[in-house]
Design an enzyme around this catalytic site. Sequence first.
Site, PDB file in Angstrom:
ATOM      1  N   HIS A  49      -1.550   1.336  -4.468  1.00 44.02           N
ATOM      2  CA  HIS A  49      -1.996   2.727  -4.463  1.00 44.02           C
ATOM      3  C   HIS A  49      -1.141   3.616  -5.358  1.00 44.02           C
ATOM      4  O   HIS A  49      -1.141   4.844  -5.202  1.00 44.02           O
ATOM      5  CB  HIS A  49      -2.001   3.276  -3.034  1.00 44.02           C
ATOM      6  CG  HIS A  49      -2.962   2.583  -2.118  1.00 44.02           C
ATOM      7  ND1 HIS A  49      -4.279   2.359  -2.449  1.00 44.02           N
ATOM      8  CD2 HIS A  49      -2.802   2.033  -0.881  1.00 44.02           C
ATOM      9  CE1 HIS A  49      -4.893   1.727  -1.461  1.00 44.02           C
ATOM     10  NE2 HIS A  49      -4.011   1.511  -0.508  1.00 44.02           N
ATOM     11  N   ASP A  53      -1.019  -2.473  16.175  1.00 45.05           N
ATOM     12  CA  ASP A  53      -2.364  -2.666  16.720  1.00 45.05           C
ATOM     13  C   ASP A  53      -2.926  -4.017  16.295  1.00 45.05           C
ATOM     14  O   ASP A  53      -2.485  -4.607  15.306  1.00 45.05           O
ATOM     15  CB  ASP A  53      -3.298  -1.549  16.238  1.00 45.05           C
ATOM     16  CG  ASP A  53      -2.779  -0.173  16.624  1.00 45.05           C
ATOM     17  OD1 ASP A  53      -2.335  -0.014  17.769  1.00 45.05           O
ATOM     18  OD2 ASP A  53      -2.810   0.729  15.764  1.00 45.05           O
ATOM     19  N   GLN A  95       0.827  -1.202   0.000  1.00 41.81           N
ATOM     20  CA  GLN A  95       0.000   0.000   0.000  1.00 41.81           C
ATOM     21  C   GLN A  95       0.865   1.256   0.000  1.00 41.81           C
ATOM     22  O   GLN A  95       0.341   2.364  -0.143  1.00 41.81           O
ATOM     23  CB  GLN A  95      -0.902   0.008   1.238  1.00 41.81           C
ATOM     24  CG  GLN A  95      -1.962  -1.078   1.249  1.00 41.81           C
ATOM     25  CD  GLN A  95      -2.762  -1.063   2.538  1.00 41.81           C
ATOM     26  OE1 GLN A  95      -2.506  -1.833   3.458  1.00 41.81           O
ATOM     27  NE2 GLN A  95      -3.746  -0.183   2.617  1.00 41.81           N
TER      28      GLN A  95
END
Length: 230
Positions: free
Chosen positions: A93, A225, A43
């Site tokens: 992207h 996370d 990405q």
Amino acid sequence: MVNVFYSFMGELRTLIDQATCTPTHAFIKQLDEHGKLLRCYTQNIDSLEKRVGLETAFVQCEDTGDKTDSTDSVSKRRKQAMDKKFTRAVQLHGDLDTLICTICHTRCPFSHKLAQEFREGTPPPCPRCKEVEEIRGIVGKRSQTTGVLRPDIVLYNEMHPQGELIGSLNEYDLKRRPDLLIVIGTSLKIPGIKRMIREMSRCVHDSAQRTQRAGAGKVIFINRDEPPRG
């Protein structure tokens, strides 16, 4: 808001020029050199994968099919004619190496000079559109809308211009039955990316059940996370 976007892109282009490849990039390249890397999907728009030596371009083989085929047949044949093993890193992207015109879609390098114009918050005019407009003026034709240059990246809710090719590569990779998936540094909050990771994970686990090899069928998620539920 346009000025803020261009200023940010100009600053980011400068930071990317100063960036260096990380141990993670070196690790991915090492996997490729040892024949262990099926494909890298990223990405990131900094092109560090390319800098470390992973090919990001798409290459299509010569198309020798019947030129009278239907549109669907031509589209299918183009997928088949693509060299699916050439591209080592897929930039989901886009990247900040190039700029693209908003009207004629002409591409040009994101040079230091253009980066300076971006940092000033000014959308640079497309040189191709500008040239065509000057010629039209000389021959007495009426003026047309000219484009400006923007980063050749995929913004939120935009369609990837190479989406069909990327889909073809992803389909090809799933058919090759990968037995390990490593997901690094993504929140998986973009629906399309989350869906792609889910499909890859399912394929990896199915591959383990088919081969029954020790250690196969692992999905490794590395991030600060926890991955989102669902």
